[in-house]
Design an enzyme around this catalytic site. Structure first.
Site, PDB file in Angstrom:
ATOM      1  N   GLU A 436       0.825  -1.211   0.000  1.00  0.00           N
ATOM      2  CA  GLU A 436       0.000   0.000   0.000  1.00  0.00           C
ATOM      3  C   GLU A 436       0.861   1.263   0.000  1.00  0.00           C
ATOM      4  OE1 GLU A 436      -3.010  -0.102  -0.646  1.00  0.00           O
ATOM      5  OE2 GLU A 436      -3.334  -2.245  -0.331  1.00  0.00           O
ATOM      6  N   HIS A 439       1.722   2.013  -3.633  1.00  0.00           N
ATOM      7  CA  HIS A 439       0.636   2.737  -4.309  1.00  0.00           C
ATOM      8  C   HIS A 439       0.632   4.209  -3.909  1.00  0.00           C
ATOM      9  CE1 HIS A 439      -1.202  -0.694  -6.181  1.00  0.00           C
ATOM     10  NE2 HIS A 439      -1.472  -1.304  -5.024  1.00  0.00           N
ATOM     11  N   ASP A 511      -4.742  -5.721  -9.039  1.00  0.00           N
ATOM     12  CA  ASP A 511      -4.041  -4.592  -9.661  1.00  0.00           C
ATOM     13  C   ASP A 511      -3.648  -4.916 -11.099  1.00  0.00           C
ATOM     14  OD1 ASP A 511      -4.221  -3.323  -7.218  1.00  0.00           O
ATOM     15  OD2 ASP A 511      -2.261  -4.035  -6.542  1.00  0.00           O
TER      16      ASP A 511
END
Length: 637
Positions: A436, A439, A511
Site C-alpha cells: 500500500e 501505491h 491490480d
C-alpha cells in the site's frame, strides 16, 4: 380532479379480501347456530339403568313420566323418601312394548315429546366449508385469471394496477434532484395531461410512449411518479415481470385490463417498470410465437397502437437495458421518445443528499459537500444508502447526531465493505504495508494522478487494505497521460514488493487485472499506440441477451492480434519500470511511510505528506477534507 378507477359491470364489486373473510365467517356461524342450538333442559336428571327405572315404577314411587325418542324421564312422588327427584334412563333400541302398560297400571301421569328432525344444515356444513376453502385457494393461486372479484379486474387491478391511495404523499418535481435535463424533457407532458384539448385544437400529438433509460438507482420510477404528481392525474404502476405467469394468456389479459382502466380514468399515466423483462427481442424464446412473454409483448404493441389522438394517456416505461428491447417497441408511434437519466454530477449529488438528509440530525450540514465532491459514479439510491448507513452507525453509538466519523465509516462500508477481523501474520502485515505504501508514494509523486485522501491496511470486504484517492473534478473523457499514470499507480504495489522485499506475491492480482484492462482498451479501442493507430480491434463483445462474449463480425488476423498483445505487454512493462524508478528516487521517504503505516494502520493526507515530503509546508490536498472522499480505491486483495 383525478377520476376514480373504472370498474366494468361484469367484474362485480371490487371488494377487498377481508370482506370475503367476514362474510364467510358469518355464514359458517349461522349454520353452526341453526344446526346445534337447542333449548336447555331445566331439570337435573339422575341417570339410572332401564331395569332400575322399571323397579321404581312397579314400587309405585313414580308420579309422572316423559317419553322421548330414545329415553324416558321420570319424577318420583313428593311423599316418597327421596321425593321430588328426577331420573332418566335409555330405552332399548327396539323399544319395550310392556313399558306403556306398566306405567298405566301404576297410575303414572304420561307425557310424550315429539321426535326432533335433524336440520339439513348439519349435512351441508362440511360441504360449505370445503367449497369455501377451495374457492379461497383458487383466488390465491391463480392471482385473478377470470373476471369477478377474484379475477383480473377485481383482484389484480384493484391491487397492483390501481392508482396510489389518496392519503399517500404526492411526489412532485421538487422531490427529484439531479435530473434537470430529464425533467425538462417530460415537462411538456404535464401541460398535455392538464389540458389535452389545447393541444388537440392545433392538431398537435404529444407522444403517448416515453422510455426512461438509465442505470439502476437514478430515479426512473421517482420521475414517473413526479410527472403524475405535477399533472395531478391517476398513476397506474406495474412491473414487466408481473405480466408473466405460468398460465398462458394471463399476461395479455392483464395488459388489456391495465390499458382499459387507464383509458376510463383519462387523463392518466401508465408506468411499466423493468420493461426489458417482457419487451426483449422476439424470436429468442423457446416457444416461438406462442411463448407467453411474446404474447404479452404483442398485446402491449397493439395497445400502444390503439390510442386515439384525443385520448390523454401517457405510457412511461423504465429500463436499464435498452439494447435488448424489441425494435417494434421503439419505432415512431410507440416508445419513440427516449429520456436518459445519467448518474448525477457533483452539484446534483449535493442536491440529492439535501433531499435524503431532510429528516436526519446531522452535526454539520457542510459534511454533505464533502460527501458529494468525492462520490462520482454514485447514483441517487447509493447516496441514500450511504446516509442510511451513517444513521445506523450513529444509532449503534446511541448518539443523537450524525457526525463526520459516522459518514466516513458509512462511506468505507458502502465502497469496500465492513471491517474484517483477521489474524494476519507479522510478515504478511509488513508486506501489506509495503504494497500500500508503494501505491501511495507513486500516486503522490505522479503529477497527473488523482490527489490522495488516505491509505489503510485495515481489511474490509474482499480487500486487505486500500489506497484512497480522489478526483479533482468530473471527468467525461480520459486522456492518454492520465490513463498511463493510472496504470503506473496500479502496478506500484507490485513494484514496491519487488524493490523492498525482493519477491512479489499474489496480492497484486486485482491490480494486474485492472491495469491490463486499461491497457487493452487503450490499444484496441482508443488507438493510443503509434504501432497500430486508430483502429477498433475488439475481438469480443458482451451479447445483450445471452450475457456472454461472442465474436465480432470483423475478424482480426493472427499477426494483428500478436501486435496487440505486444503493445499491451510493452505498456505494462514500461509502467512497472516507471513505478520502480519513482520508488527508488524516494526510497527513504517510502520506508518511513511503511513504518508509519504499520504503526498506525490508517494515515490521512497530512500524515502521508509528512512522511513523503517533510520539508514541504503541510497543506491539504487540492480538495480540502471538507469536500473530498476516497474514489477510486486501489485495494490489496
Amino acid at each position: 380532479m383525478p377520476k376514480e378507477p373504472y370498474q366494468s359491470p361484469r367484474d362485480g364489486p371490487n371488494w377487498p379480501d377481508w370482506m370475503y373473510y367476514v362474510a364467510l365467517a358469518a355464514v359458517l356461524g349461522l349454520l353452526i347456530v341453526t344446526s346445534f342450538f337447542a333449548p336447555p333442559t331445566n331439570q337435573q336428571a339422575t341417570t339410572l339403568t332401564y331395569s332400575a327405572m322399571k323397579e321404581l315404577v312397579r314400587a309405585g314411587r313414580v308420579q309422572s313420566a316423559e317419553l322421548r325418542e330414545h329415553s324416558i324421564i321420570v319424577n318420583t312422588k313428593s311423599d316418597d323418601k327421596n321425593g321430588g327427584q328426577t331420573f332418566s334412563a335409555v330405552v332399548p333400541v327396539h323399544g319395550d312394548p310392556d313399558l306403556l302398560a306398566l306405567l298405566e297400571d301404576n297410575d303414572v301421569d304420561i307425557t310424550a315429546t315429539e321426535p326432533s328432525e335433524t336440520s339439513i344444515f348439519i349435512y351441508l356444513l362440511p360441504w360449505v366449508f370445503i367449497l369455501a376453502v377451495y374457492f379461497w385457494l383458487q383466488r390465491r393461486m391463480t392471482g385473478g385469471i377470470a373476471g369477478g372479484p377474484g379475477g383480473i379486474s377485481g383482484g389484480l387491478l384493484s391491487g397492483r394496477f390501481s392508482k396510489p391511495n389518496a392519503s399517500a404523499k404526492k411526489v412532485t418535481f421538487q422531490d427529484v434532484a439531479g435530473q434537470d435535463q430529464a425533467k425538462r424533457e417530460v415537462a411538456e407532458l404535464v401541460e398535455f395531461l392538464r389540458d389535452p384539448q389545447r393541444f388537440a385544437r392545433v392538431g398537435a400529438e404529444v407522444p403517448h410512449g416515453v422510455l426512461l433509460v438509465g442505470p439502476p438507482g437514478t430515479g426512473k420510477t421517482l420521475l414517473a411518479k413526479a410527472l403524475a404528481g405535477e399533472a395531478d392525474v391517476p398513476f397506474f404502476s406495474t412491473s414487466g415481470s408481473e405480466f408473466i405467469e405460468i398460465f398462458v394468456g394471463v399476461g395479455a389479459g392483464r395488459v388489456r385490463n391495465l390499458f382499459e382502466e387507464a383509458r376510463k380514468a383519462a387523463p392518466s399515466i401508465i408506468f411499466i417498470d423493468e420493461l426489458d423483462s417482457v419487451g426483449r427481442t422476439r424470436g429468442t424464446g423457446l416457444g416461438g410465437g406462442h411463448d407467453e412473454r411474446e404474447q404479452t409483448l404483442n398485446q402491449i404493441l397493439a395497445e400502444l397502437d390503439g390510442f386515439s389522438e384525443r385520448e390523454a394517456v401517457v405510457v412511461l416505461a423504465a429500463t436499464n437495458r435498452p439494447d435488448v428491447l424489441d425494435p417494434a417497441l421503439l419505432r415512431p408511434g410507440r416508445f419513440d421518445r427516449h429520456v436518459t437519466l445519467n448518474l448525477p454530477e457533483k452539484e446534483a449529488r449535493r442536491a440529492i443528499l439535501d433531499i435524503h438528509a431532510r429528516k436526519l440530525p446531522l452535526e454539520n450540514t457542510s459534511d454533505l459537500d464533502w460527501i458529494a465532491a468525492g462520490t462520482p459514479g454514485f447514483s441517487g439510491a447509493d447516496l441514500k444508502n450511504l446516509l442510511n448507513e451513517a444513521a445506523i452507525t450513529a444509532a449503534r453509538r446511541n448518539a443523537g447526531l450524525i457526525t463526520r466519523s459516522d459518514l466516513d465509516e458509512a462511506r468505507d462500508k458502502v465502497m469496500m465493505g465492513t471491517v474484517r477481523t483477521l489474524a494476519i501474520r507479522p510478515d504478511e502485515r509488513h508486506r501489506l504495508a509495503v504494497h500500500e505504501a508503494g501505491h501511495t508514494a507513486v500516486s503522490y509523486f505522479t503529477p497527473e494522478a488523482d490527489p490522495l485522501y488516505k491509505v489503510t491496511i485495515i481489511p474490509r470486504g474482499h480487500a486487505l487494505g486500500g489506497t484512497h484517492s480522489l478526483p479533482e473534478g468530473e471527468r467525461h473523457t480520459l486522456n492518454e497521460t492520465f490513463l498511463k499514470d493510472q496504470i503506473v499507480t496500479l502496478l506500484a504495489g507490485r513494484a514496491a514488493e519487488q524493490l523492498f522485499l525482493g519477491t512479489v506475491s499474489s496480492g497484486a492480482d486485482d491490480d494486474i487485472r485492472r491495469a491490463t484492462e486499461i491497457a487493452r482498451r487503450m490499444v484496441t479501442r482508443w488507438g493510443m499506440t503509434d504501432e497500430l493507430g486508430p483502429i477498433d480491434l475488439r475481438q469480443s463483445e458482451d451479447h445483450p441477451f445471452l450475457g456472454r462474449s461472442i465474436a465480432q463480425p470483423t475478424s482480426v488476423s493472427d499477426t494483428t492480434a500478436a501486435q496487440v498483445d505486444q503493445a499491451i505487454i510493452k505498456m505494462l512493462v514500461d509502467a512497472e519500470a516507471r513505478a520502480t524508478s519513482i520508488l527508488k528516487q524516494h526510497k527513504p521517504e517510502t520506508e518511513k511511510l511503511i513504518a508509519a503505516l504499520e504503526e498506525n494502520e490508517t494515515l490521512d493526507f497530512v500524515a502521508i505528506q509528512s512522511c513523503l515530503d517533510p520539508e514541504k509546508k503541510i497543506e491539504q490536498p487540492r480538495h480540502t477534507p471538507d469536500s473530498v472522499t476516497k474514489i477510486p480505491v486501489v485495494p490489496h486483495s
